[in-house]
Design a protein around this motif. Structure first.
Motif, PDB file in Angstrom:
ATOM      1  N   VAL A 200       0.865  -1.185   0.000  1.00 15.15           N
ATOM      2  CA  VAL A 200       0.000   0.000   0.000  1.00 15.15           C
ATOM      3  C   VAL A 200       0.897   1.229   0.000  1.00 15.15           C
ATOM      4  N   SER A 201       0.569   2.200  -0.831  1.00 18.10           N
ATOM      5  CA  SER A 201       1.360   3.430  -0.900  1.00 18.10           C
ATOM      6  C   SER A 201       0.440   4.641  -0.887  1.00 18.10           C
ATOM      7  N   ASN A 202       1.051   5.821  -0.912  1.00 18.08           N
ATOM      8  CA  ASN A 202       0.263   7.046  -1.008  1.00 18.08           C
ATOM      9  C   ASN A 202      -0.539   7.077  -2.309  1.00 18.08           C
ATOM     10  N   GLU A 203      -0.045   6.379  -3.341  1.00 16.89           N
ATOM     11  CA  GLU A 203      -0.758   6.303  -4.611  1.00 16.89           C
ATOM     12  C   GLU A 203      -2.071   5.530  -4.468  1.00 16.89           C
ATOM     13  N   THR A 204      -2.111   4.623  -3.490  1.00 16.45           N
ATOM     14  CA  THR A 204      -3.342   3.870  -3.213  1.00 16.45           C
ATOM     15  C   THR A 204      -4.466   4.825  -2.831  1.00 16.45           C
ATOM     16  N   TYR A 205      -4.085   5.951  -2.214  1.00 13.16           N
ATOM     17  CA  TYR A 205      -5.059   6.914  -1.710  1.00 13.16           C
ATOM     18  C   TYR A 205      -5.218   8.134  -2.620  1.00 13.16           C
ATOM     19  N   LYS A 206      -4.670   8.029  -3.828  1.00 11.35           N
ATOM     20  CA  LYS A 206      -4.817   9.133  -4.769  1.00 11.35           C
ATOM     21  C   LYS A 206      -6.290   9.337  -5.102  1.00 11.35           C
ATOM     22  N   GLY A 207      -6.742  10.588  -5.014  1.00 13.24           N
ATOM     23  CA  GLY A 207      -8.151  10.884  -5.261  1.00 13.24           C
ATOM     24  C   GLY A 207      -9.035  10.683  -4.044  1.00 13.24           C
ATOM     25  N   LYS A 208      -8.412  10.337  -2.914  1.00 14.97           N
ATOM     26  CA  LYS A 208      -9.154  10.135  -1.673  1.00 14.97           C
ATOM     27  C   LYS A 208      -8.689  11.118  -0.597  1.00 14.97           C
ATOM     28  N   VAL A 209      -9.586  11.482   0.294  1.00 19.33           N
ATOM     29  CA  VAL A 209      -9.236  12.190   1.526  1.00 19.33           C
ATOM     30  C   VAL A 209      -8.934  11.110   2.560  1.00 19.33           C
ATOM     31  N   TYR A 210      -7.834  11.264   3.312  1.00 16.97           N
ATOM     32  CA  TYR A 210      -7.562  10.243   4.319  1.00 16.97           C
ATOM     33  C   TYR A 210      -6.898  10.825   5.571  1.00 16.97           C
ATOM     34  N   VAL A 211      -7.042  10.061   6.648  1.00 17.00           N
ATOM     35  CA  VAL A 211      -6.450  10.406   7.943  1.00 17.00           C
ATOM     36  C   VAL A 211      -5.356   9.393   8.240  1.00 17.00           C
ATOM     37  N   LEU A 212      -4.207   9.888   8.699  1.00 21.45           N
ATOM     38  CA  LEU A 212      -3.058   9.012   8.956  1.00 21.45           C
ATOM     39  C   LEU A 212      -2.558   9.188  10.389  1.00 21.45           C
ATOM     40  N   GLU A 213      -2.201   8.065  11.014  1.00 20.86           N
ATOM     41  CA  GLU A 213      -1.667   8.072  12.383  1.00 20.86           C
ATOM     42  C   GLU A 213      -0.489   7.113  12.486  1.00 20.86           C
ATOM     43  N   PHE A 214       0.319   7.290  13.545  1.00 19.27           N
ATOM     44  CA  PHE A 214       1.359   6.345  13.917  1.00 19.27           C
ATOM     45  C   PHE A 214       0.988   5.769  15.285  1.00 19.27           C
ATOM     46  N   PHE A 215       1.109   4.442  15.426  1.00 19.03           N
ATOM     47  CA  PHE A 215       0.671   3.774  16.653  1.00 19.03           C
ATOM     48  C   PHE A 215       1.423   2.450  16.778  1.00 19.03           C
ATOM     49  N   PHE A 216       1.102   1.647  17.811  1.00 22.44           N
ATOM     50  CA  PHE A 216       1.557   0.261  17.861  1.00 22.44           C
ATOM     51  C   PHE A 216       0.551  -0.549  18.672  1.00 22.44           C
ATOM     52  N   THR A 217       0.430  -1.812  18.352  1.00 22.94           N
ATOM     53  CA  THR A 217      -0.682  -2.613  18.874  1.00 22.94           C
ATOM     54  C   THR A 217      -0.596  -2.899  20.369  1.00 22.94           C
ATOM     55  N   THR A 218       0.604  -2.921  20.935  1.00 27.09           N
ATOM     56  CA  THR A 218       0.751  -3.234  22.361  1.00 27.09           C
ATOM     57  C   THR A 218       0.823  -1.978  23.233  1.00 27.09           C
ATOM     58  N   CYS A 219       0.546  -0.845  22.660  1.00 32.86           N
ATOM     59  CA  CYS A 219       0.604   0.434  23.386  1.00 32.86           C
ATOM     60  C   CYS A 219      -0.344   0.411  24.584  1.00 32.86           C
ATOM     61  N   PRO A 220       0.170   0.710  25.784  1.00 34.90           N
ATOM     62  CA  PRO A 220      -0.670   0.665  26.974  1.00 34.90           C
ATOM     63  C   PRO A 220      -1.277   2.016  27.371  1.00 34.90           C
ATOM     64  N   SER A 221      -0.994   3.044  26.596  1.00 33.75           N
ATOM     65  CA  SER A 221      -1.419   4.383  27.029  1.00 33.75           C
ATOM     66  C   SER A 221      -2.344   5.072  26.030  1.00 33.75           C
ATOM     67  N   ILE A 222      -1.789   5.797  25.072  1.00 27.53           N
ATOM     68  CA  ILE A 222      -2.631   6.655  24.237  1.00 27.53           C
ATOM     69  C   ILE A 222      -3.229   5.958  23.013  1.00 27.53           C
ATOM     70  N   CYS A 223      -2.626   4.858  22.563  1.00 31.01           N
ATOM     71  CA  CYS A 223      -3.103   4.214  21.332  1.00 31.01           C
ATOM     72  C   CYS A 223      -4.549   3.727  21.406  1.00 31.01           C
ATOM     73  N   PRO A 224      -4.972   3.108  22.523  1.00 26.70           N
ATOM     74  CA  PRO A 224      -6.386   2.706  22.587  1.00 26.70           C
ATOM     75  C   PRO A 224      -7.342   3.887  22.388  1.00 26.70           C
ATOM     76  N   LYS A 225      -6.990   5.054  22.921  1.00 29.15           N
ATOM     77  CA  LYS A 225      -7.826   6.249  22.731  1.00 29.15           C
ATOM     78  C   LYS A 225      -7.797   6.691  21.267  1.00 29.15           C
ATOM     79  N   MET A 226      -6.616   6.626  20.669  1.00 30.13           N
ATOM     80  CA  MET A 226      -6.497   6.983  19.255  1.00 30.13           C
ATOM     81  C   MET A 226      -7.306   6.023  18.386  1.00 30.13           C
ATOM     82  N   ASN A 227      -7.248   4.726  18.727  1.00 30.72           N
ATOM     83  CA  ASN A 227      -8.020   3.730  17.982  1.00 30.72           C
ATOM     84  C   ASN A 227      -9.512   4.026  18.040  1.00 30.72           C
TER      85      ASN A 227
END
Length: 228
Positions: free
Chosen positions: A72-99
């Motif tokens: 998947v690349s930025n070209e996959t989202y060409k012509g689309k509006v999108y929201v992007l985040e950085f996270f990790f699945t085992t995050c014990p603090s802010i990631c669940p809220k972001m999810n």
């Protein structure tokens, strides 16, 4: 006699003005708009409602692998509006809220082929495509336009820190072992990072994914970009 006619004429003009102007003044008072104007908006630092979203510049290019082991690349989202985040699945603090915030956004625009979401892990050694797929299932993700991405660690860190200027890093002294911001990037159909202005007329750059107001703001601005 002439004086009387003059007084009658003036009185008539005042009456007409009152009929026209007073309802307008009352309406502006009810709307809390009585003191607003071009100059006062600038002096008071308020954001004009007709201001367009700021164009920060092109989002950095990226190419990673998603939860289905598909590139998947930025070209996959060409012509689309999108929201992007950085996270990790085992995050014990802010990631669940972001999810949860991303899920709210997904729900608001579910089924719109011109909108998508991107979640990039900062712990790629653990967050393999298989792990990301399980995580997406656990969250209850429904949109086919929401990609959870993984890849080379150095590539991802450069993308975050140098590309988007969204800090990510390792820190063994904190719970979870990683640190990052809770901010979301908003990208338009042409691949540009976009944002609104703060109360002083300055670009906010990114949206707070941990705050209800931040999520509400980005949802409003997604709607604006989808109509462009």
């Amino acid at each position: 006699m002439l004086k009387n006619k003059s007084y009658i004429g003036i009185s008539f003009i005042i009456l007409i003005f009152g009929i026209y102007a007073i309802p307008k003044i009352v309406e502006r008072i009810q709307d809390n708009d009585i003191v607003k104007g071009d100059r006062l908006d600038q002096v008071g630092g308020t954001t004009r409602r007709d201001d367009k979203l700021v164009k920060i510049g092109p989002a950095p290019n990226f190419e990673l692998v998603n939860q289905d082991n598909i590139k998947v690349s930025n070209e996959t989202y060409k012509g689309k509006v999108y929201v992007l985040e950085f996270f990790f699945t085992t995050c014990p603090s802010i990631c669940p809220k972001m999810n949860l915030s991303m899920l709210d956004i997904e729900k608001s625009f579910f089924g719109n082929p011109k909108f998508g979401l991107v979640s990039i892990t900062i712990d790629p050694s653990h967050d393999t495509p298989e792990v990301l797929k399980s995580h997406a299932k656990l969250l209850g993700v429904k949109s086919s336009n929401w990609n959870f991405l993984t890849g080379d660690r150095e590539y991802i860190y450069n993308l975050a820190n140098k590309g988007f200027n969204l800090y990510v890093g390792e820190n063994n002294k904190i719970k979870g072992g990683f640190e990052h911001s809770g901010l979301f990037a908003l990208i338009d159909k042409n691949g540009n990072i976009r944002c609104r202005k703060d109360n002083f007329g300055n670009p906010i750059l990114y949206y707070d994914g941990l705050d209800k107001k931040g999520v509400r703001d980005i949802q409003q601005d997604i709607n604006i970009l989808l109509k462009e």
